[in-house]
Design a protein around this motif. Structure first.
Motif, PDB file in Angstrom:
ATOM      1  N   LEU A   1      30.765 -39.808  -6.580  1.00 15.93           N
ATOM      2  CA  LEU A   1      30.015 -41.068  -6.546  1.00 15.93           C
ATOM      3  C   LEU A   1      30.472 -41.934  -5.381  1.00 15.93           C
ATOM      4  CD1 LEU A   1      29.949 -42.027 -10.351  1.00 15.93           C
ATOM      5  CD2 LEU A   1      28.114 -40.994  -9.016  1.00 15.93           C
ATOM      6  N   ARG A   2      31.776 -41.917  -5.110  1.00 19.59           N
ATOM      7  CA  ARG A   2      32.300 -42.709  -3.995  1.00 19.59           C
ATOM      8  C   ARG A   2      31.778 -42.186  -2.656  1.00 19.59           C
ATOM      9  NH1 ARG A   2      37.129 -42.308  -5.442  1.00 19.59           N
ATOM     10  NH2 ARG A   2      37.262 -44.238  -6.669  1.00 19.59           N
ATOM     11  N   GLU A   3      31.652 -40.889  -2.522  1.00 17.58           N
ATOM     12  CA  GLU A   3      31.102 -40.317  -1.288  1.00 17.58           C
ATOM     13  C   GLU A   3      29.643 -40.724  -1.096  1.00 17.58           C
ATOM     14  OE1 GLU A   3      31.600 -36.158  -1.573  1.00 17.58           O
ATOM     15  OE2 GLU A   3      33.802 -36.195  -1.392  1.00 17.58           O
ATOM     16  N   LEU A   4      28.888 -40.747  -2.171  1.00 16.51           N
ATOM     17  CA  LEU A   4      27.487 -41.162  -2.062  1.00 16.51           C
ATOM     18  C   LEU A   4      27.375 -42.649  -1.752  1.00 16.51           C
ATOM     19  CD1 LEU A   4      25.988 -39.175  -5.080  1.00 16.51           C
ATOM     20  CD2 LEU A   4      25.626 -38.707  -2.656  1.00 16.51           C
ATOM     21  N   ALA A   5      28.322 -43.446  -2.232  1.00 20.82           N
ATOM     22  CA  ALA A   5      28.300 -44.884  -1.972  1.00 20.82           C
ATOM     23  C   ALA A   5      28.697 -45.225  -0.549  1.00 20.82           C
ATOM     24  CB  ALA A   5      29.215 -45.606  -2.962  1.00 20.82           C
ATOM     25  N   THR A   6      29.349 -44.283   0.156  1.00 22.73           N
ATOM     26  CA  THR A   6      29.775 -44.516   1.541  1.00 22.73           C
ATOM     27  C   THR A   6      29.217 -43.453   2.477  1.00 22.73           C
ATOM     28  OG1 THR A   6      31.804 -43.258   1.124  1.00 22.73           O
ATOM     29  CG2 THR A   6      31.894 -45.653   0.782  1.00 22.73           C
ATOM     30  N   ASP A   7      28.120 -42.849   2.102  1.00 22.73           N
ATOM     31  CA  ASP A   7      27.554 -41.735   2.871  1.00 22.73           C
ATOM     32  C   ASP A   7      27.098 -42.219   4.252  1.00 22.73           C
ATOM     33  OD1 ASP A   7      26.534 -39.348   3.659  1.00 22.73           O
ATOM     34  OD2 ASP A   7      24.785 -39.396   2.356  1.00 22.73           O
ATOM     35  N   SER A   8      27.455 -41.468   5.283  1.00 20.94           N
ATOM     36  CA  SER A   8      27.035 -41.807   6.650  1.00 20.94           C
ATOM     37  C   SER A   8      26.563 -40.560   7.400  1.00 20.94           C
ATOM     38  CB  SER A   8      28.191 -42.459   7.405  1.00 20.94           C
ATOM     39  OG  SER A   8      29.303 -41.574   7.469  1.00 20.94           O
ATOM     40  N   GLN A   9      26.018 -39.610   6.662  1.00 19.54           N
ATOM     41  CA  GLN A   9      25.538 -38.375   7.287  1.00 19.54           C
ATOM     42  C   GLN A   9      24.333 -38.687   8.184  1.00 19.54           C
ATOM     43  OE1 GLN A   9      27.080 -35.554   7.081  1.00 19.54           O
ATOM     44  NE2 GLN A   9      28.567 -36.152   5.523  1.00 19.54           N
ATOM     45  N   LYS A  10      24.402 -38.237   9.420  1.00 19.07           N
ATOM     46  CA  LYS A  10      23.371 -38.565  10.392  1.00 19.07           C
ATOM     47  C   LYS A  10      22.076 -37.782  10.164  1.00 19.07           C
ATOM     48  CE  LYS A  10      25.865 -41.492  12.656  1.00 19.07           C
ATOM     49  NZ  LYS A  10      25.528 -42.950  12.639  1.00 19.07           N
ATOM     50  N   TYR A  11      22.157 -36.654   9.453  1.00 14.32           N
ATOM     51  CA  TYR A  11      20.940 -35.870   9.246  1.00 14.32           C
ATOM     52  C   TYR A  11      20.021 -36.507   8.210  1.00 14.32           C
ATOM     53  CZ  TYR A  11      23.378 -34.026   5.108  1.00 14.32           C
ATOM     54  OH  TYR A  11      24.054 -33.901   3.918  1.00 14.32           O
ATOM     55  N   ARG A  12      20.468 -37.569   7.543  1.00 15.74           N
ATOM     56  CA  ARG A  12      19.634 -38.306   6.607  1.00 15.74           C
ATOM     57  C   ARG A  12      19.059 -39.530   7.299  1.00 15.74           C
ATOM     58  NH1 ARG A  12      23.790 -37.833   1.487  1.00 15.74           N
ATOM     59  NH2 ARG A  12      23.188 -35.707   0.870  1.00 15.74           N
ATOM     60  N   ALA A  13      17.890 -39.915   6.868  1.00 14.71           N
ATOM     61  CA  ALA A  13      17.233 -41.066   7.484  1.00 14.71           C
ATOM     62  C   ALA A  13      18.051 -42.331   7.248  1.00 14.71           C
ATOM     63  CB  ALA A  13      15.826 -41.230   6.907  1.00 14.71           C
ATOM     64  N   LYS A  14      17.964 -43.242   8.190  1.00 16.18           N
ATOM     65  CA  LYS A  14      18.751 -44.478   8.100  1.00 16.18           C
ATOM     66  C   LYS A  14      18.354 -45.289   6.885  1.00 16.18           C
ATOM     67  CE  LYS A  14      19.998 -48.565  10.809  1.00 16.18           C
ATOM     68  NZ  LYS A  14      19.777 -49.283  12.107  1.00 16.18           N
ATOM     69  N   LYS A  15      17.059 -45.360   6.604  1.00 18.89           N
ATOM     70  CA  LYS A  15      16.591 -46.102   5.432  1.00 18.89           C
ATOM     71  C   LYS A  15      17.083 -45.455   4.147  1.00 18.89           C
ATOM     72  CE  LYS A  15      12.369 -47.831   3.248  1.00 18.89           C
ATOM     73  NZ  LYS A  15      10.882 -47.857   3.319  1.00 18.89           N
ATOM     74  N   ASP A  16      17.074 -44.122   4.084  1.00 13.93           N
ATOM     75  CA  ASP A  16      17.554 -43.417   2.892  1.00 13.93           C
ATOM     76  C   ASP A  16      19.047 -43.658   2.683  1.00 13.93           C
ATOM     77  OD1 ASP A  16      15.000 -42.516   2.636  1.00 13.93           O
ATOM     78  OD2 ASP A  16      15.409 -40.460   3.295  1.00 13.93           O
ATOM     79  N   ARG A  17      19.826 -43.644   3.766  1.00 12.15           N
ATOM     80  CA  ARG A  17      21.264 -43.898   3.642  1.00 12.15           C
ATOM     81  C   ARG A  17      21.527 -45.305   3.118  1.00 12.15           C
ATOM     82  NH1 ARG A  17      21.632 -41.764   8.974  1.00 12.15           N
ATOM     83  NH2 ARG A  17      22.276 -43.834   9.692  1.00 12.15           N
ATOM     84  N   LYS A  18      20.776 -46.251   3.629  1.00 12.82           N
ATOM     85  CA  LYS A  18      20.959 -47.637   3.200  1.00 12.82           C
ATOM     86  C   LYS A  18      20.622 -47.799   1.725  1.00 12.82           C
ATOM     87  CE  LYS A  18      19.528 -52.352   4.333  1.00 12.82           C
ATOM     88  NZ  LYS A  18      18.668 -53.189   5.228  1.00 12.82           N
ATOM     89  N   THR A  19      19.509 -47.223   1.291  1.00  7.87           N
ATOM     90  CA  THR A  19      19.116 -47.314  -0.115  1.00  7.87           C
ATOM     91  C   THR A  19      20.124 -46.626  -1.020  1.00  7.87           C
ATOM     92  OG1 THR A  19      16.780 -47.333   0.558  1.00  7.87           O
ATOM     93  CG2 THR A  19      17.256 -46.831  -1.749  1.00  7.87           C
ATOM     94  N   GLN A  20      20.563 -45.463  -0.620  1.00  8.31           N
ATOM     95  CA  GLN A  20      21.526 -44.708  -1.438  1.00  8.31           C
ATOM     96  C   GLN A  20      22.847 -45.453  -1.559  1.00  8.31           C
ATOM     97  OE1 GLN A  20      22.146 -40.328  -0.818  1.00  8.31           O
ATOM     98  NE2 GLN A  20      24.211 -40.982  -0.270  1.00  8.31           N
ATOM     99  N   ARG A  21      23.368 -45.948  -0.462  1.00 11.88           N
ATOM    100  CA  ARG A  21      24.647 -46.650  -0.510  1.00 11.88           C
ATOM    101  C   ARG A  21      24.568 -47.895  -1.384  1.00 11.88           C
ATOM    102  NH1 ARG A  21      25.067 -45.419   5.265  1.00 11.88           N
ATOM    103  NH2 ARG A  21      24.255 -47.504   5.687  1.00 11.88           N
ATOM    104  N   SER A  22      23.472 -48.645  -1.261  1.00  9.62           N
ATOM    105  CA  SER A  22      23.326 -49.867  -2.045  1.00  9.62           C
ATOM    106  C   SER A  22      23.321 -49.576  -3.543  1.00  9.62           C
ATOM    107  CB  SER A  22      22.037 -50.589  -1.634  1.00  9.62           C
ATOM    108  OG  SER A  22      21.802 -51.715  -2.442  1.00  9.62           O
ATOM    109  N   ASN A  23      22.583 -48.564  -3.958  1.00 12.84           N
ATOM    110  CA  ASN A  23      22.485 -48.253  -5.386  1.00 12.84           C
ATOM    111  C   ASN A  23      23.765 -47.639  -5.931  1.00 12.84           C
ATOM    112  OD1 ASN A  23      19.484 -48.541  -6.585  1.00 12.84           O
ATOM    113  ND2 ASN A  23      19.375 -48.106  -4.401  1.00 12.84           N
ATOM    114  N   PHE A  24      24.352 -46.720  -5.199  1.00  9.11           N
ATOM    115  CA  PHE A  24      25.541 -46.047  -5.714  1.00  9.11           C
ATOM    116  C   PHE A  24      26.779 -46.938  -5.651  1.00  9.11           C
ATOM    117  CE2 PHE A  24      22.997 -42.222  -5.570  1.00  9.11           C
ATOM    118  CZ  PHE A  24      23.497 -41.495  -6.641  1.00  9.11           C
ATOM    119  N   ARG A  25      26.775 -47.978  -4.836  1.00  5.88           N
ATOM    120  CA  ARG A  25      27.870 -48.948  -4.905  1.00  5.88           C
ATOM    121  C   ARG A  25      27.855 -49.677  -6.244  1.00  5.88           C
ATOM    122  NH1 ARG A  25      27.035 -50.075   0.791  1.00  5.88           N
ATOM    123  NH2 ARG A  25      25.548 -51.704   0.224  1.00  5.88           N
TER     124      ARG A  25
END
Length: 428
Positions: free
Chosen positions: A297-321
């Motif tokens: 869960l902590r990895e998903l809350a701080t995910d910075s993988q470049k192969y994912r869209a920027k909007k998807d990373r932002k949404t995922q980090r916000s929710n999993f935090r």
């Protein structure tokens, strides 16, 4: 007449006429100077106050708007049975749009059978878009009639065909996804005895994610919709009696590894709902995540993988935090939503899940339904509706706003004048 030239006696003539008119006015008595036409018109206009005129205008406007609205809705309902497939689809979308923006259960109750028959016919024989629009209308029909006794009859009539469409793999994925939402709302609102069958249907769908390595985005959307629907229905049953169908931490970990954002988000919602239900019970520690699961869960809350869209990373980090904060510190969410003169406070993951599903069905009409719809207010624990007189008394009139603005303008003018006087004296 050439430009720039004036008549020589024009000014003198007008001055003479003005003086003569003044002389005639001075020579007249009060009775002779009284203008009958002007007095009658002014008296008639002044005999009605501003408030009375405004109320009459508002009443006439409201009646005309209601008549136009009812005529538009009646035409849209009549269009549900036309021969053209495209016309039927547009009619379904028009009725859905009206149901989102207006809360009219009494008007719909007289046309319940017509709308229900049209939905059944579209789900059985309609095209791709028509099936999806009909499933949306089934959800909104249940929300409109949910506070009435007749809602259960419509839900029982529509549930079998909706379940058949979800199981039919020849039906387009979008229509099946919309049917998942419709089944969830119908069982959640009116048909509580069908919850077990609906949960089993949704579980059979989302469990395919555990054995699917690569799936298309449209299939992932269908499975994530089934997972989200199953989470909502899970919140309505006893967790002790449902322990046999609840996924293990290993299965939830597999779902969190999905390459699709919708699946990861739906899994995170399921984790919060499941953990909240377990913590409300005693001796249910088997659902507490271990350290390895928390690290994921902590990895998903701080995910910075470049192969994912920027909007998807932002949404995922916000929710999993938020999810990680609850899992580690056991602090529930504290979300406040203002609508009209009221505030909805969500301090539970179950309430948040219910709100999200209702928003998915109602869209931009959610605030209106939270204000007017008794069913929505009961689900979200908003209490009885506020009286219209209370809402009007809390709202400032136009005259009051003008007076406040005038007073503020006067204060600003005096303050600026004093400052300017000091500046001039200083310069001198």
């Amino acid at each position: 007449m050439p430009r720039g030239k004036r008549r020589p006696n024009q000014h003198h003539k007008s001055t003479t006429d003005t003086l003569a008119g003044k002389g005639r006015d001075l020579d007249m008595s009060d009775d002779e100077s009284y203008n009958d036409n002007a007095s009658v018109i002014s008296n008639l206009s002044c005999s009605t106050s501003n408030e009375e005129r405004s109320c009459v205008a508002i009443d006439e406007t409201d009646e005309s708007q209601i008549d136009a609205f009812e005529e538009k809705l009646s035409d849209a309902i009549d269009g549900l049975s036309q021969k053209s497939a495209q016309g039927r689809t547009l009619s379904f979308e028009a009725v859905c749009n009206i149901f989102c923006k207006k809360y009219i259960p009494d008007y719909i109750l007289n046309r319940r059978m017509t709308i229900t028959d049209s939905i059944e016919r579209a789900l059985k024989k309609g095209g791709d878009n028509e099936k999806a629009a009909a499933a949306n209308l089934a959800s909104l029909l249940c929300i409109q009639l949910g506070a009435l006794d007749m809602a259960e009859h419509s839900c029982q009539e529509l549930l079998p065909i909706l379940m058949f469409v979800v199981n039919d793999e020849s039906v387009p994925l979008l229509a099946r996804e919309k049917c998942c939402l419709a089944i969830t709302l119908l069982t959640f609102i009116s048909c509580n005895e069908e919850i077990d069958a609906a949960m089993q249907l949704m579980r059979n769908l989302w469990r395919r994610l555990l054995h699917s390595t690569t799936i298309s985005p449209s299939i992932a959307a269908l499975y994530s919709a089934a997972l989200s629907s199953w989470s909502l229905l899970l919140s309505t049953v006893s967790i002790r009696n449902s322990s046999a169908i609840i996924p293990t931490l290993a299965e939830l970990s597999t779902l969190l590894d999905s390459t699709h954002l919708e699946v990861r988000m739906a899994t995170g919602e399921l984790i919060t709902v499941l953990l909240e239900m377990a913590r409300d019970c005693e001796d249910m520690d088997e659902y507490e995540p271990d350290e390895e699961f928390i690290n994921k869960l902590r990895e998903l809350a701080t995910d910075s993988q470049k192969y994912r869209a920027k909007k998807d990373r932002k949404t995922q980090r916000s929710n999993f935090r938020q999810i990680l904060h609850y899992v580690e510190l056991d602090e529930p969410p504290n979300i406040q939503i203002r609508f009209g003169q009221e505030i909805l406070t969500m301090n539970s993951w179950i309430i948040k899940k219910q709100y999200d599903v209702l928003c998915q069905a109602l869209g931009s009409g959610m605030n209106m339904h939270m204000t007017e719809n008794d069913l929505i207010r009961d689900i979200l624990s908003l209490g009885p509706k506020l009286c219209q007189t209370t809402l009007l008394s809390n709202k400032q009139s136009k005259l009051e706003r003008q007076q406040i603005n005038a007073a503020n303008f006067k204060v600003r003018t005096k303050t600026r004048g004093k400052v300017r006087d000091k500046r001039i004296a200083f310069i001198d």
